[in-house]
Design an enzyme around this catalytic site. Sequence first.
Site: not given
Length: 287
Positions: A75, A112
């Site tokens: 990420k 997220d």
Amino acid sequence: MDDIKGLSGNAKLAGVIGWPVGHSLSPRLHGYWLRSYGIDGAYVPLPVSPENLELALRALPMLGFVGVNITVPHKQAALAAVDDADDNARRVGAVNTVIVEADGRLIGRNTDGFGFIENLRSGAADWRAEAGPAVVLGAGGAARAVCAALLDAGVPEVRLLNRTRERADSLAAEIGGAIRIIDWDEPASAMPEAGLLVNTTTLGMLGKPPLEIDLSPLPESALVTDIVYAPLQTPLLAQAEARRLSTVGGLGMLLHQARPGFAAWFGRQPEVTEALADYVRAGLGSG
Ligand code: ATR
């Protein structure tokens, strides 16, 4: 679900890049939506090692992919590899969703925090961000997205506890806003008046030690949530339920964080339903 259409030559392609990626529930999740909506598209697991991440991302436009999700351990590296990233991805320092634009440019987003807040709102309809401080345990990648989203949602203060204090300090410095660092060994001092307690550490995950914490100083009105979803009911959630506190499990964050990517790639806003949650839950532990 029986009425599965085959792919045409025009099928849109997306997937999830991770290393390893075999544990990912995202192919199951997006596959469910693709079939439910009868979309001519596919979402595949893409095992890519760290040394190949940049090459794999650069290949996406050449292969006609509309985008990918990015998971562990890529990420942060993905943020550096994309052509542009939205403000939230930059602030969090990580990308979990890549959109391939018509001209081949790669745009990074981080959904997220969106998934985290949407999960709370759908699992605990009367939770109000403004109602009180939020206690956040952990200062890793997930915590950055959670802290930024909570502050954006209007929590008056984040009380951040992490075993390694320096990581909490750098999270607070980089995210900015009302984040107060509290000693990992003194969780009781963080709990009075809190409206929410969140575990973002890996403690409580299958194969990891449980999170040892006494929730009794929390107000009765506090909501407790865990971003761990394997097991679905972590020891933290079990303790909160035993104390009759409201709880929200972690699986919904995974389901909701997937929505913006699916909508951007396949042109349809997908819905998180009980049937979807059941279907994804059935894939837990099946590899
Ligand atoms: P993620 O990106 O999923 O958040 P991570 O960046 O590895 O994963 O972060 C893991 C978090 O769990 C960190 O807050 C870590 O604390 P440290 O910063 O001190 O490492 C926390 N964590 C992991 N194992 C822990 C343990 N045994 N006790 C306390 N905290 C732990």
